[in-house]
Design an enzyme around this catalytic site. Sequence first.
Site, PDB file in Angstrom:
ATOM      1  N   ASP A 406      80.703  42.189 -66.702  1.00  0.00           N
ATOM      2  CA  ASP A 406      79.583  42.672 -65.879  1.00  0.00           C
ATOM      3  C   ASP A 406      79.840  44.076 -65.343  1.00  0.00           C
ATOM      4  OD1 ASP A 406      81.504  41.642 -64.218  1.00  0.00           O
ATOM      5  OD2 ASP A 406      80.170  40.308 -63.114  1.00  0.00           O
TER       6      ASP A 406
HETATM    7  C1  LAN Z   1      87.182  39.099 -59.083  1.00  0.00           C
HETATM    8  C2  LAN Z   1      86.521  40.317 -58.590  1.00  0.00           C
HETATM    9  C3  LAN Z   1      85.331  40.768 -59.362  1.00  0.00           C
HETATM   10  C4  LAN Z   1      84.615  39.629 -60.041  1.00  0.00           C
HETATM   11  C5  LAN Z   1      83.199  40.000 -60.551  1.00  0.00           C
HETATM   12  C6  LAN Z   1      83.172  41.240 -61.408  1.00  0.00           C
HETATM   13  C7  LAN Z   1      82.303  40.263 -59.359  1.00  0.00           C
HETATM   14  C8  LAN Z   1      82.657  38.790 -61.291  1.00  0.00           C
HETATM   15  O1  LAN Z   1      81.326  38.990 -61.660  1.00  0.00           O
HETATM   16  C9  LAN Z   1      83.550  38.372 -62.420  1.00  0.00           C
HETATM   17  C10 LAN Z   1      84.909  37.940 -61.882  1.00  0.00           C
HETATM   18  C11 LAN Z   1      85.609  39.043 -61.059  1.00  0.00           C
HETATM   19  C12 LAN Z   1      86.182  40.042 -62.019  1.00  0.00           C
HETATM   20  C13 LAN Z   1      86.773  38.491 -60.267  1.00  0.00           C
HETATM   21  C14 LAN Z   1      87.582  37.372 -60.805  1.00  0.00           C
HETATM   22  C15 LAN Z   1      88.619  36.736 -59.856  1.00  0.00           C
HETATM   23  C16 LAN Z   1      89.296  37.758 -58.975  1.00  0.00           C
HETATM   24  C17 LAN Z   1      90.007  38.744 -59.829  1.00  0.00           C
HETATM   25  C18 LAN Z   1      88.173  38.449 -58.168  1.00  0.00           C
HETATM   26  C19 LAN Z   1      87.354  37.491 -57.333  1.00  0.00           C
HETATM   27  C20 LAN Z   1      88.976  39.285 -57.208  1.00  0.00           C
HETATM   28  C21 LAN Z   1      90.185  38.411 -56.842  1.00  0.00           C
HETATM   29  C22 LAN Z   1      90.249  37.257 -57.870  1.00  0.00           C
HETATM   30  C23 LAN Z   1      91.707  36.947 -58.248  1.00  0.00           C
HETATM   31  C24 LAN Z   1      91.781  35.738 -59.170  1.00  0.00           C
HETATM   32  C25 LAN Z   1      92.502  36.716 -56.971  1.00  0.00           C
HETATM   33  C26 LAN Z   1      93.931  36.393 -57.180  1.00  0.00           C
HETATM   34  C27 LAN Z   1      94.148  35.013 -56.870  1.00  0.00           C
HETATM   35  C28 LAN Z   1      94.463  34.112 -57.787  1.00  0.00           C
HETATM   36  C29 LAN Z   1      94.002  32.726 -57.591  1.00  0.00           C
HETATM   37  C30 LAN Z   1      95.234  34.430 -59.003  1.00  0.00           C
END
Ligand code: LAN
Length: 675
Positions: A406
């Site tokens: 995205d």
């Molecule tokens: C994110 C941040 C961005 C988010 C969007 C782009 C908004 C979404 O549409 C797709 C998934 C994504 C990329 C995403 C996936 C999971 C993340 C990376 C996070 C929510 C930010 C933090 C999270 C990550 C897994 C946190 C670390 C913790 C663990 C459990 C490993």
Amino acid sequence: MSGRTTSEPESVLTTDSDINRTVSSAGLEALRRGFGYLHSIQGTHGGWTGDYDGPLFLLPGYVFIHHIVGRPLSEADRTAFIATLRRAQTSEGSFGLHADGKGYLFTTVLNYVALRLMGVGADDPDIRCAHAWIHENGGASAVPSWGKYWLSILNLYSWEGCHPVPPELWILPQALPIHPSRFWCHCRVVVLAISYLYGRRFQAHVDPLLSSLRNELFSEPFDAVDWPAMRDRVCPVDRYFEPPRILRTLNYFLGIFEKWMPGSVRAKALKTVLDHIKHEQMTTDFIDIGPVNKLLDTLAVWSAEPDSEHARKALDALPQYIFDCERGKTMQAYNSSELWDTGFVALSLADSGLAGQFVPMARETYRFIDENQIRNDVDQRERYFRDPSKGGWPFSNRAHGWPIVDCTALGLMGALALAPYALAPMDTGRLLEAVDLLLFWQNNDGGWSTYERQRVGAWLETLNASEIFGNIMVDVSQVELTSSAIQGLAAARSSIGDRFKPVRARNVDAAISRGAQFVRALQRPDGSWEGNWGICFTYGTWFGIWGLLDAGAAPDDPAIVRAAGFLRTKQCSDGGWGESHESCTQRQYVQHADGGQVVMTAWAVLALVRASPEQHRDAIKAGLRFLTERQLPNGDWPAQGMTGVFNRTCMLNYRFYRNYFPLWALALALKNGIA
Ligand code: LAN
């Protein structure tokens, strides 16, 4: 993009249309103020930098690493971190999984240890309160697996109390469906780092403070704990789901396997894993894909080669995750959300028709998007299980290097929308690379996942061993990602479609219609879509509606009508929409206790205004009034509840959602003659 930019004459209100006109000039004023505010805080690199915060299990890891490697925190950081943690503590002494959540044993134990390692005494009132809460909830032995790994690393737990995470997983034949290369990338990289630390049973040296913590954390004497019996013990408050039988069986066999593993195989596996860890660090400028593997990878490399240049670079990059937030100074959930935020500013500004009044801002916004496109694939990408990256956009910045579906669609749409203001517009070839990458990423089911094409069936989710998070194992197709990819492809088709070769044109058409089929199949009987990354049904339904419309659905398409109908039933009496983050965890709509929320109101208006501005006119107007009335004199909006989520249970604060989404809603409403 033809907004109304002339100022409206003031007049005595006599008819409905006069009322509309006056409200619309208020809308225009709110837009100008809102973009003025955003302009005033735009960074010199053209992007927006703000809080990306929420989880309460990150800062402790940061503190632990500094303690373990003997790099003291600066006095300023230490004081600020302690203050942030004290503020995050609940009145009952616990810490939530995230800043708005109920107490978890996991985060209460980690934050307790972090505070103690930063010098807060055992007799401090906040510490005593946390201590009491930990013991009321069974003591630290019952922390979920992630807590067990962290405590083992700190030598405050035994690795014997953890389920095995053998590094040998990585040297299994890649064709096996359980090979970790098939896991969702965030899960994969965390498993990678833990398997290294587990595989060599890394533990910190026990100093007097750690030795005292051994006495503080457990209900029984540390040396008397029956560690293997603790493997399956998890505090019920923390548990999100019961482990399925297959996972328990797998853990049993892994335990046996661990006992018999020949040293030479272990050595080979550890070497492979370390090589993968270093590749991840080098291809991300030592940022790493996320905060958790950043911490664990840094520790892994330091444990292997404490004096190397590589380890030093990894340690030096740690502060890139620290930011001074509205909640205090703390570790962020990503190295930033800059590209994501800047992309939405680009779209809302373009749709407002006000870009001509904010030319320097538009130009700089474009520049940020241009400069942060990823220009190359990573080195030896297949060997390191990586999809192509070239042409994609990341969530934060180009240095981070991991493109996302995205974010790629958003970067592409932002670049197309603001191209008229660019000093030097991007080469069309670079935009076509983004189009091709989006095509590459489409899954067989017609949908799109987050970072990569889906690599294994959704059944693998049954092996989710995290205990506290849902949906972590497989990067499956989802509504937000699918809708975004459709929107990006449709925008490219209408702006640069004349540059498509015939085969690309056909592929884009086919991809969009397959995507739309997927979105339709995902709609729930009540007309909503469940979101995965924002809260929750409001967010998902906005994406569902826009995806179908961009794929060519008519406003009277039954799916659109049902979806809009769903949103209409959720409008609050204050004119806004307000959904609680509990929706994400419970997986059904839960109303926010405080009524309307600015961000969800904006999402609902964005959805309705494109579904059918005429039919939902009154609902939209009430929503807009809710938004304009809450705007602050400086053009900002007040902070409210959490707006983002991951893996069903952990909430996030997207600092700028309260700015560009209301502005975008106002912009589109004005464009459609409502406001
Ligand atoms: C994110 C941040 C961005 C988010 C969007 C782009 C908004 C979404 O549409 C797709 C998934 C994504 C990329 C995403 C996936 C999971 C993340 C990376 C996070 C929510 C930010 C933090 C999270 C990550 C897994 C946190 C670390 C913790 C663990 C459990 C490993």
